[in-house]
Design a protein around this motif. Structure first.
Motif, PDB file in Angstrom:
ATOM      1  N   THR A  69     -91.274 -26.858  21.186  1.00 17.88           N
ATOM      2  CA  THR A  69     -91.525 -27.736  21.998  1.00 17.88           C
ATOM      3  C   THR A  69     -93.003 -27.229  20.995  1.00 17.88           C
ATOM      4  OG1 THR A  69     -92.076 -26.843  24.014  1.00 17.88           O
ATOM      5  CG2 THR A  69     -90.596 -28.098  23.754  1.00 17.88           C
ATOM      6  N   ASN A  70     -93.592 -28.995  21.378  1.00 20.73           N
ATOM      7  CA  ASN A  70     -94.723 -28.759  20.494  1.00 20.73           C
ATOM      8  C   ASN A  70     -95.800 -28.120  21.348  1.00 20.73           C
ATOM      9  OD1 ASN A  70     -97.258 -29.614  18.665  1.00 20.73           O
ATOM     10  ND2 ASN A  70     -97.254 -31.382  19.672  1.00 20.73           N
ATOM     11  N   ALA A  71     -96.037 -26.908  22.010  1.00 15.51           N
ATOM     12  CA  ALA A  71     -96.469 -26.408  22.773  1.00 15.51           C
ATOM     13  C   ALA A  71     -98.106 -26.205  22.808  1.00 15.51           C
ATOM     14  CB  ALA A  71     -96.165 -24.540  23.133  1.00 15.51           C
ATOM     15  N   THR A  72     -99.065 -25.841  22.925  1.00 18.43           N
ATOM     16  CA  THR A  72    -100.354 -25.501  22.834  1.00 18.43           C
ATOM     17  C   THR A  72    -100.372 -24.083  22.859  1.00 18.43           C
ATOM     18  OG1 THR A  72    -101.013 -27.184  24.612  1.00 18.43           O
ATOM     19  CG2 THR A  72    -102.940 -26.163  23.904  1.00 18.43           C
ATOM     20  N   VAL A  73    -100.321 -23.396  21.185  1.00 19.69           N
ATOM     21  CA  VAL A  73    -101.362 -22.422  21.717  1.00 19.69           C
ATOM     22  C   VAL A  73    -103.014 -22.080  21.149  1.00 19.69           C
ATOM     23  CG1 VAL A  73    -101.893 -20.727  19.385  1.00 19.69           C
ATOM     24  CG2 VAL A  73     -99.433 -22.416  19.231  1.00 19.69           C
ATOM     25  N   LYS A  74    -102.994 -20.891  22.081  1.00 23.32           N
ATOM     26  CA  LYS A  74    -104.409 -20.506  23.095  1.00 23.32           C
ATOM     27  C   LYS A  74    -105.170 -19.966  21.812  1.00 23.32           C
ATOM     28  CE  LYS A  74    -102.557 -19.597  26.916  1.00 23.32           C
ATOM     29  NZ  LYS A  74    -102.153 -20.618  26.538  1.00 23.32           N
ATOM     30  N   VAL A  75    -105.701 -19.946  21.313  1.00 26.04           N
ATOM     31  CA  VAL A  75    -106.167 -18.580  20.099  1.00 26.04           C
ATOM     32  C   VAL A  75    -107.473 -18.254  20.937  1.00 26.04           C
ATOM     33  CG1 VAL A  75    -106.809 -18.327  18.001  1.00 26.04           C
ATOM     34  CG2 VAL A  75    -105.292 -20.194  18.150  1.00 26.04           C
ATOM     35  N   TRP A  76    -107.450 -17.203  20.493  1.00 30.09           N
ATOM     36  CA  TRP A  76    -108.980 -16.565  21.074  1.00 30.09           C
ATOM     37  C   TRP A  76    -109.788 -15.668  19.580  1.00 30.09           C
ATOM     38  CZ3 TRP A  76    -109.119 -11.582  24.625  1.00 30.09           C
ATOM     39  CH2 TRP A  76    -110.605 -10.817  24.849  1.00 30.09           C
ATOM     40  N   PRO A  77    -110.641 -16.596  19.412  1.00 27.26           N
ATOM     41  CA  PRO A  77    -111.509 -15.841  18.604  1.00 27.26           C
ATOM     42  C   PRO A  77    -112.829 -14.937  18.379  1.00 27.26           C
ATOM     43  CG  PRO A  77    -112.357 -18.554  18.023  1.00 27.26           C
ATOM     44  CD  PRO A  77    -111.270 -17.996  19.903  1.00 27.26           C
ATOM     45  N   LEU A  78    -112.681 -13.831  18.476  1.00 26.99           N
ATOM     46  CA  LEU A  78    -113.141 -12.417  18.982  1.00 26.99           C
ATOM     47  C   LEU A  78    -113.637 -11.453  17.548  1.00 26.99           C
ATOM     48  CD1 LEU A  78    -113.401 -10.781  21.388  1.00 26.99           C
ATOM     49  CD2 LEU A  78    -111.372  -9.714  21.009  1.00 26.99           C
ATOM     50  N   GLY A  79    -115.229 -11.193  17.923  1.00 29.10           N
ATOM     51  CA  GLY A  79    -115.711 -10.549  17.068  1.00 29.10           C
ATOM     52  C   GLY A  79    -117.088 -10.652  17.402  1.00 29.10           C
ATOM     53  N   ASP A  80    -117.804 -10.598  16.121  1.00 25.35           N
ATOM     54  CA  ASP A  80    -119.450 -10.773  15.890  1.00 25.35           C
ATOM     55  C   ASP A  80    -120.422 -11.612  15.447  1.00 25.35           C
ATOM     56  OD1 ASP A  80    -119.017 -10.288  13.262  1.00 25.35           O
ATOM     57  OD2 ASP A  80    -119.223  -8.672  13.275  1.00 25.35           O
TER      58      ASP A  80
END
Length: 832
Positions: free
Chosen positions: A225-236
């Motif tokens: 299924t075309n699930a929504t991918v939750k992406v967390w950009p983390l850094g400086d």
């Protein structure tokens, strides 16, 4: 070399989609049963087997109904595979099984039928029984009440493979199945699949049911299924995007959505969002300027510096559980000189904390790029930290390896080799082009297919102008993670040039459109059998619109780039970079370039360079072979007559049409070089009325298939004949170098060796009872076979008397029911 024309059938493919971006769900039936037509008290529900049988002497037939509940699936279905394993009975590859979808129509069987309630007497109008007999492949179904997954309700709809460990498997997949399932998902949630044996076979099988005691053998429906991918950009500050609104995050989002992924950027901050990200509600991230790995103290002035490690402790409870974390941190530790030697240890603490909060999340941690910090915090002057970066990146490898050994999902992303000092705006933070590179690297890491143990990579090159790049709409076309793809395209919606190794997807042209590579790669991989023996197919592509062979692609005639046109120089660099990227990805594989496809000439025709095209194309092919690989098979896409509105330009006083000049030159080059092939495009449509030069979507897809057939033929023949034989013309489709009476083009379709007469296509005949006989013949991989009958050889048509069978190396025995009005039989081989 004349164009190779193949018999084509609809082919069912099981796509192995990348796991990120698509949720993978396996369903078992909520109900299944089988019954015999005409016996109303006969029912096989609640047993461990589904009985299938087809009689040749009367109308009796057995059917299996298998129902799945899709109501728990909330996202659109993008791919699916239905499987049923055989329990016992006849050898399954001696016959064929059909799979149909029951439509939810008035009068049809209700989708909520019960296992012990459904009987022939309870069925709706989907059957034509007893009005028509099961002879000559006549369907027992009303075709408007069921859905076929191959467009032919009376034909084969699935692939069948034999495996000693799992017994035989009935398998059907592909977009027709997906569309039907998506319709059922959104209209009640229940989906009934019908399994039976097409007419004329007289065989009997038992398939496992949902009640089977054999572990894992029950029927199953695998769904993506075309699930929504939750992406967390983390850094400086680099994650924040210092100097450029959105930083790498805008390119990351644009890249993945263009490939068909559903992405949601998450985080506690929304600062420094670009207009695109704000409008798309994708502003969230946790990029915090000045942050170190952990809380730190500046060694020069004692100033406190906050850490990502401590920040995560409070941020984690304010965000959704991420599917992917993009972690890039550490440059501030190195620039300030804070405990540089133990920076990797602090990274390990941070990774431990992240996995503690999100144990099932995938963490991608980026290596740092070499940088010079101007007015550095540590010394107030230029500080070269390349050595510190190198040591930190090495320690990062150890951290990643340790966590992978614990079974955690963590990968190192190589950002170090992707960014140079020229990509930095201020000695530390990327400029606009640098952020574009970063976004593409992150996107490729997220969307990359699972690692494979490939030992052979078969590489094919693609070049030319706009129709090689592609100007056709790319809607509803699949990606192929099992085909590697390195491409260099000037995307007008990006900053600079996109060049990277990824896997094949349909939006890799200027304006995010579709070129011939999508079907070229898929079909060529199928014909060459690149899914076996740890073999993968790879494409390296560079094409640019409005470029000519006269100047932009001019060949200098030597193995250097001296005298070469700018586009040809870029092409050679792209090939070199692509081969290096493949070598890096598959360090233990044998990687070789095996062919090239070329679609170009429109600009030469329009600009009055048609008269020079023969010489320029001849020189170009010779230069490619001298520079890249001797005797390389080369396939030309001939310009189309349908482009005439744009390309009919006269060349001065001669009055000769430019289109005709280029077409003639392409044809003559093909005829003069026995390692060159050509594909005809005269029947391919263009984007009329507004665009009368570029092929439309249907035509681009067909162009890719034709390139695949012609390329596969050249590769096959050149591997079987000597160079002297090829140069003598013995590899042409109408030649018969082994003298077995079968010309090369037919041997190619059959799958036999054109240089050896022994494996020629021989038929064996074994009589059975009074109603049947058996035909035996050699099988070759990636071919299909069917038996056809005819009353005489002077008039009439051949009719199919067996369903189509898949090929694999060996011998096939086809049981054939004798037809009273047929005197002649033949076997048709079809190139897949």
């Amino acid at each position: 070399m004349n164009e190779i024309k193949q018999t084509v059938v609809v082919m069912v493919l099981a796509l192995s989609l990348a796991s990120i971006g698509h949720a993978y769900i396996t369903l078992n039936p909520v109900a299944d049963t089988s019954f015999e037509w005409g016996i109303n008290d006969n029912n096989y529900g609640t047993t461990d087997g589904l009985h299938l049988r087809q009689y040749t002497s009367n109308n009796r037939d057995y059917f299996a109904y298998i129902r799945f509940d899709l109501s728990s699936i909330t996202n659109p279905i993008t791919d699916a595979t239905f499987r049923v394993q055989q329990q016992s009975g006849a050898t399954i590859n001696s016959g064929r099984i059909r799979v149909l979808g029951l439509d939810n129509l008035a009068g049809n069987t209700a989708q909520n039928w019960g296992e012990t309630a459904i009987k022939p007497s309870t069925l709706g109008g989907e059957f034509t029984f007893p009005a028509s007999a099961l002879t000559n492949g006549v369907s027992p179904f009303y075709t408007n009440r069921v859905t076929s997954f191959d467009g032919d309700v009376a034909g084969i709809t699935e692939e069948i493979t034999s495996d000693a460990a799992t017994l035989e498997i009935v398998k059907v997949s592909g977009q027709p199945l997906v569309r039907w399932l998506e319709n059922r998902r959104t209209n009640g949630g229940l989906a009934t699949l019908i399994v039976d044996i097409p007419a004329g076979q007289g065989v009997e099988y038992y398939l496992h049911s949902r009640e089977t005691a054999t572990n894992g053998a029950a029927p199953e429906l695998q769904i993506f299924t075309n699930a929504t991918v939750k992406v967390w950009p983390l850094g400086d500050s680099i994650t924040y995007g210092a100097n450029v609104a959105g930083g790498y995050r805008e390119t990351l989002y644009s890249n993945l959505t263009a490939r068909g992924y559903s992405i949601k950027l998450i985080g506690t901050s929304t600062g420094n969002a670009s207009t695109l990200l704000s409008n798309a509600d994708q502003a969230h991230h946790d990029g915090h300027s000045g942050y170190s790995i952990t809380n730190a103290v500046n060694i020069d002035d004692g100033a406190f510096r906050a850490g990502i490690y401590e920040g995560v402790e409070s941020w984690h409870s304010s965000i959704d559980v991420p599917d992917v974390i993009l972690l890039m941190i550490g440059i501030n530790d190195l620039n300030t000189g804070y405990q540089v030697d133990t920076a990797a240890d602090r990274l390990d603490l941070l990774v431990n904390r992240l996995f503690g909060y999100f144990p099932n999340t995938r963490i991608l941690v980026a290596s740092l790029s070499d940088a010079q910090q101007v007015n550095s915090y540590r010394h107030g002057a230029t500080n070269d930290i390349a050595a510190a970066v190198s040591n930190y990146n090495a320690g990062m490898l150890s951290v990643v390896a340790a966590h992978r050994a614990m079974g955690q999902k963590i990968e190192r992303v190589d950002m170090h080799s992707k960014l140079t000092l020229a990509d930095l705006a201020d000695g530390l933070h990327p400029n606009a082009g640098g952020y574009v590179k970063m976004g593409n690297v992150w996107a490729d890491a997220i969307g990359e297919a699972p690692a494979v143990n490939a030992t052979r990579i078969r590489v094919f090159l693609q070049g030319g102008q706009s129709n090689a790049d592609g100007r056709a709409g790319a809607t509803e076309q699949p990606s192929y993670p099992d085909i590697d793809f390195y491409y260099n395209v000037n995307h007008i919606h990006d900053v600079g040039v996109v060049e990277r190794l990824t896997t094949l997807f349909p939006r890799a042209s200027r304006d995010r459109n579709l070129g011939p590579e999508i079907t070229f790669g898929r079909r060529l991989a199928d014909i060459l059998g690149c899914d076996t023996n740890n073999t993968r197919l790879a494409i390296i592509k560079h094409a640019e619109g409005a470029t000519s062979l006269y100047s932009n692609w001019k060949a200098g005639g030597n193995v250097t780039t001296t005298g070469d046109g700018a586009e040809y120089v870029t092409f050679q660099q792209t090939v070199a970079n692509g081969m290096a990227a493949l070598s890096n990805k598959y360090p233990n594989a044998a990687i070789a370039i095996e062919g090239m496809i070329w679609m170009q000439g429109e600009t030469d025709a329009q600009a009055g360079h048609g008269a020079e095209y023969f010489g320029n194309l001849t020189n170009f092919i010779a230069d490619v072979r001298a520079t890249i690989k001797p005797n390389l098979p080369f396939v030309i896409g001939r310009l189309s007559n349908n482009q005439s509105n744009y390309l009919d330009r006269t060349t001065g006083a001669t009055g000769v049409l430019g289109l005709g000049l280029v077409q003639n030159a392409q044809t003559v080059v093909d005829a003069a070089d026995h390692r060159v092939g050509i594909v005809n495009t005269d029947d391919l449509g263009v984007n009329d009325p507004n665009d009368d030069i570029h092929f439309n979507t249907t035509s681009q897809l067909e162009l890719g298939r034709r390139f695949a057939y012609e390329t596969a033929y050249l590769v096959s023949v050149t591997s079987q004949l000597s160079l002297a034989q090829i140069n003598a013309g013995l590899g042409e489709p109408n030649q018969d170098p082994d003298g077995d009476g079968i010309i090369n083009s037919k041997e190619f379709i059959i799958g036999s060796d054109v240089s050896v007469s022994n494996p020629m296509f021989m038929l064996g005949l074994e009589t059975g009872d009074t109603n049947s006989f058996s035909l035996s013949h050699p099988l070759y991989s990636n071919r299909l076979y069917q038996v056809e009958a005819r009353t005489n050889l002077t008039d009439g048509i051949w009719s199919i008397v067996t369903t189509t069978a898949s090929g694999s190396n060996g011998i096939m025995n086809l049981p054939v029911r004798i037809s009273t009005d047929a005197a002649f039989y033949r076997v048709r081989a079809i190139l897949r």
